[in-house]
Design a protein around this motif. Structure first.
Motif, mmCIF file in Angstrom:
data_model
loop_
_atom_site.group_PDB
_atom_site.id
_atom_site.type_symbol
_atom_site.label_atom_id
_atom_site.label_comp_id
_atom_site.label_asym_id
_atom_site.label_seq_id
_atom_site.Cartn_x
_atom_site.Cartn_y
_atom_site.Cartn_z
ATOM 1 N N GLY A 62 -5.370 -16.910 -23.610
ATOM 2 C CA GLY A 62 -4.838 -15.708 -22.995
ATOM 3 C C GLY A 62 -5.619 -14.498 -23.460
ATOM 4 O O GLY A 62 -6.395 -14.576 -24.416
ATOM 5 N N VAL A 63 -5.411 -13.385 -22.772
ATOM 6 C CA VAL A 63 -6.106 -12.154 -23.160
ATOM 7 C C VAL A 63 -5.331 -10.961 -22.621
ATOM 8 O O VAL A 63 -4.700 -11.050 -21.558
ATOM 9 C CB VAL A 63 -7.572 -12.148 -22.667
ATOM 10 C CG1 VAL A 63 -7.636 -12.137 -21.159
ATOM 11 C CG2 VAL A 63 -8.358 -10.999 -23.266
ATOM 12 N N SER A 64 -5.344 -9.883 -23.363
ATOM 13 C CA SER A 64 -4.825 -8.605 -22.871
ATOM 14 C C SER A 64 -5.834 -7.533 -23.263
ATOM 15 O O SER A 64 -6.603 -7.702 -24.216
ATOM 16 C CB SER A 64 -3.434 -8.305 -23.440
ATOM 17 O OG SER A 64 -3.481 -8.219 -24.846
ATOM 18 N N ALA A 65 -5.837 -6.434 -22.515
ATOM 19 C CA ALA A 65 -6.791 -5.360 -22.781
ATOM 20 C C ALA A 65 -6.251 -4.072 -22.185
ATOM 21 O O ALA A 65 -5.366 -4.090 -21.330
ATOM 22 C CB ALA A 65 -8.151 -5.691 -22.165
ATOM 23 N N TYR A 66 -6.796 -2.977 -22.629
ATOM 24 C CA TYR A 66 -6.486 -1.692 -22.014
ATOM 25 C C TYR A 66 -7.693 -0.786 -22.152
ATOM 26 O O TYR A 66 -8.562 -1.016 -22.986
ATOM 27 C CB TYR A 66 -5.220 -1.056 -22.609
ATOM 28 C CG TYR A 66 -5.313 -0.685 -24.078
ATOM 29 C CD1 TYR A 66 -5.747 0.594 -24.454
ATOM 30 C CD2 TYR A 66 -4.934 -1.560 -25.076
ATOM 31 C CE1 TYR A 66 -5.820 0.954 -25.782
ATOM 32 C CE2 TYR A 66 -5.004 -1.207 -26.401
ATOM 33 C CZ TYR A 66 -5.440 0.055 -26.759
ATOM 34 O OH TYR A 66 -5.516 0.406 -28.079
ATOM 35 N N THR A 119 -13.145 -0.288 -25.113
ATOM 36 C CA THR A 119 -12.057 -1.051 -24.508
ATOM 37 C C THR A 119 -11.564 -2.061 -25.530
ATOM 38 O O THR A 119 -12.279 -3.004 -25.866
ATOM 39 C CB THR A 119 -12.528 -1.791 -23.238
ATOM 40 O OG1 THR A 119 -12.986 -0.841 -22.297
ATOM 41 C CG2 THR A 119 -11.418 -2.622 -22.641
ATOM 42 N N ILE A 163 -9.868 -5.285 -26.566
ATOM 43 C CA ILE A 163 -9.546 -6.555 -25.923
ATOM 44 C C ILE A 163 -8.872 -7.435 -26.982
ATOM 45 O O ILE A 163 -9.319 -7.499 -28.127
ATOM 46 C CB ILE A 163 -10.805 -7.241 -25.354
ATOM 47 C CG1 ILE A 163 -11.449 -6.332 -24.294
ATOM 48 C CG2 ILE A 163 -10.478 -8.610 -24.771
ATOM 49 C CD1 ILE A 163 -12.767 -6.841 -23.770
ATOM 50 N N PHE A 164 -7.790 -8.097 -26.575
ATOM 51 C CA PHE A 164 -6.992 -8.906 -27.497
ATOM 52 C C PHE A 164 -6.913 -10.350 -27.010
ATOM 53 O O PHE A 164 -5.928 -10.741 -26.377
ATOM 54 C CB PHE A 164 -5.584 -8.318 -27.631
ATOM 55 C CG PHE A 164 -5.558 -6.922 -28.181
ATOM 56 C CD1 PHE A 164 -5.503 -6.701 -29.540
ATOM 57 C CD2 PHE A 164 -5.608 -5.834 -27.322
ATOM 58 C CE1 PHE A 164 -5.484 -5.408 -30.054
ATOM 59 C CE2 PHE A 164 -5.595 -4.542 -27.812
ATOM 60 C CZ PHE A 164 -5.533 -4.325 -29.187
ATOM 61 N N PRO A 165 -7.942 -11.169 -27.286
ATOM 62 C CA PRO A 165 -7.861 -12.587 -26.916
ATOM 63 C C PRO A 165 -6.871 -13.332 -27.815
ATOM 64 O O PRO A 165 -6.673 -12.978 -28.975
ATOM 65 C CB PRO A 165 -9.277 -13.115 -27.162
ATOM 66 C CG PRO A 165 -10.136 -11.912 -27.355
ATOM 67 C CD PRO A 165 -9.244 -10.820 -27.824
ATOM 68 N N GLU A 217 3.882 -8.932 -35.925
ATOM 69 C CA GLU A 217 3.214 -10.003 -35.167
ATOM 70 C C GLU A 217 2.649 -11.034 -36.141
ATOM 71 O O GLU A 217 1.446 -11.107 -36.353
ATOM 72 C CB GLU A 217 2.082 -9.439 -34.306
ATOM 73 C CG GLU A 217 2.548 -8.561 -33.166
ATOM 74 C CD GLU A 217 1.396 -8.173 -32.249
ATOM 75 O OE1 GLU A 217 0.717 -9.096 -31.742
ATOM 76 O OE2 GLU A 217 1.182 -6.972 -32.063
ATOM 77 N N ARG A 227 -4.013 -14.221 -32.413
ATOM 78 C CA ARG A 227 -4.391 -13.050 -31.616
ATOM 79 C C ARG A 227 -5.402 -12.243 -32.412
ATOM 80 O O ARG A 227 -5.196 -11.950 -33.589
ATOM 81 C CB ARG A 227 -3.155 -12.218 -31.313
ATOM 82 C CG ARG A 227 -3.386 -11.142 -30.304
ATOM 83 C CD ARG A 227 -2.040 -10.595 -29.809
ATOM 84 N NE ARG A 227 -2.269 -9.527 -28.873
ATOM 85 C CZ ARG A 227 -1.839 -8.282 -29.043
ATOM 86 N NH1 ARG A 227 -1.129 -7.961 -30.101
ATOM 87 N NH2 ARG A 227 -2.092 -7.373 -28.143
ATOM 88 N N LYS A 285 -8.444 -8.914 -32.292
ATOM 89 C CA LYS A 285 -8.793 -7.644 -31.653
ATOM 90 C C LYS A 285 -10.308 -7.502 -31.640
ATOM 91 O O LYS A 285 -10.970 -7.694 -32.666
ATOM 92 C CB LYS A 285 -8.184 -6.479 -32.423
ATOM 93 C CG LYS A 285 -8.525 -5.117 -31.861
ATOM 94 C CD LYS A 285 -7.882 -4.026 -32.713
ATOM 95 C CE LYS A 285 -8.199 -2.648 -32.203
ATOM 96 N NZ LYS A 285 -7.586 -1.617 -33.080
#
Length: 142
Positions: free
Chosen positions: A45-49, A56, A58-60, A110, A134, A136
């Motif tokens: 999974g991944v999230s980013a903003y 940027t 990115i949080f894989p 977390e 997770r 960063k």
């Protein structure tokens, strides 16, 4: 920063937790259950903003699975317990995974969690120790 190098570092940390040889892809292609114990690590999974025009975050999420044979459960659990308790300490001691990520997310809010569960690998039963880690990474937008 390289997610592939981060995955390799996590698999190296597993090996530092035990005297048992644990085969891992891609060094040992995992085509079937023959190579127990084995580890598999992948981005699940991944999230980013968008922070600004130059950065940027990115949080894989790296899923780390370590599979053991169920033939001798007593021996399996001794090995799994050792890794389950030692891996978080090793990650805390190397929070950038040898500089491959900015940091591992491992806080009170977390925490790093691991689970142990039976698993079926192509019809072969295994016992699986699983972590979802997770991280960063601060990247430059394209």
């Amino acid at each position: 920063m390289s997610i592939d190098l981060a995955i390799t570092r996590l698999q190296d940390l597993i090996m530092e937790c035990t005297t048992v040889t644990i085969k891992s892809a891609p060094d040992y292609p995992i085509e079937n259950a023959d190579p127990f114990p084995m580890s598999i690590a992948y981005v699940s999974g991944v999230s980013a903003y968008a922070m600004n025009a130059t950065t940027t975050p990115i949080f894989p999420v790296i899923t780390l699975e370590i599979h053991f044979s169920r033939v001798n459960l007593r021996d399996t659990y001794i090995k799994m317990n050792s890794i389950a308790l030692e891996l978080p300490k090793r990650i805390a001691g190397d929070p950038t995974l040898n500089g491959t990520v900015d940091t591992v997310i491992m806080t009170r809010d977390e925490p790093l969690e691991g689970t142990i569960t039976p698993f079926d690998w192509g019809g072969v039963k295994s016992e699986m120790l699983k972590f979802q880690i997770r991280v960063k990474m601060l990247e430059t937008p394209i």
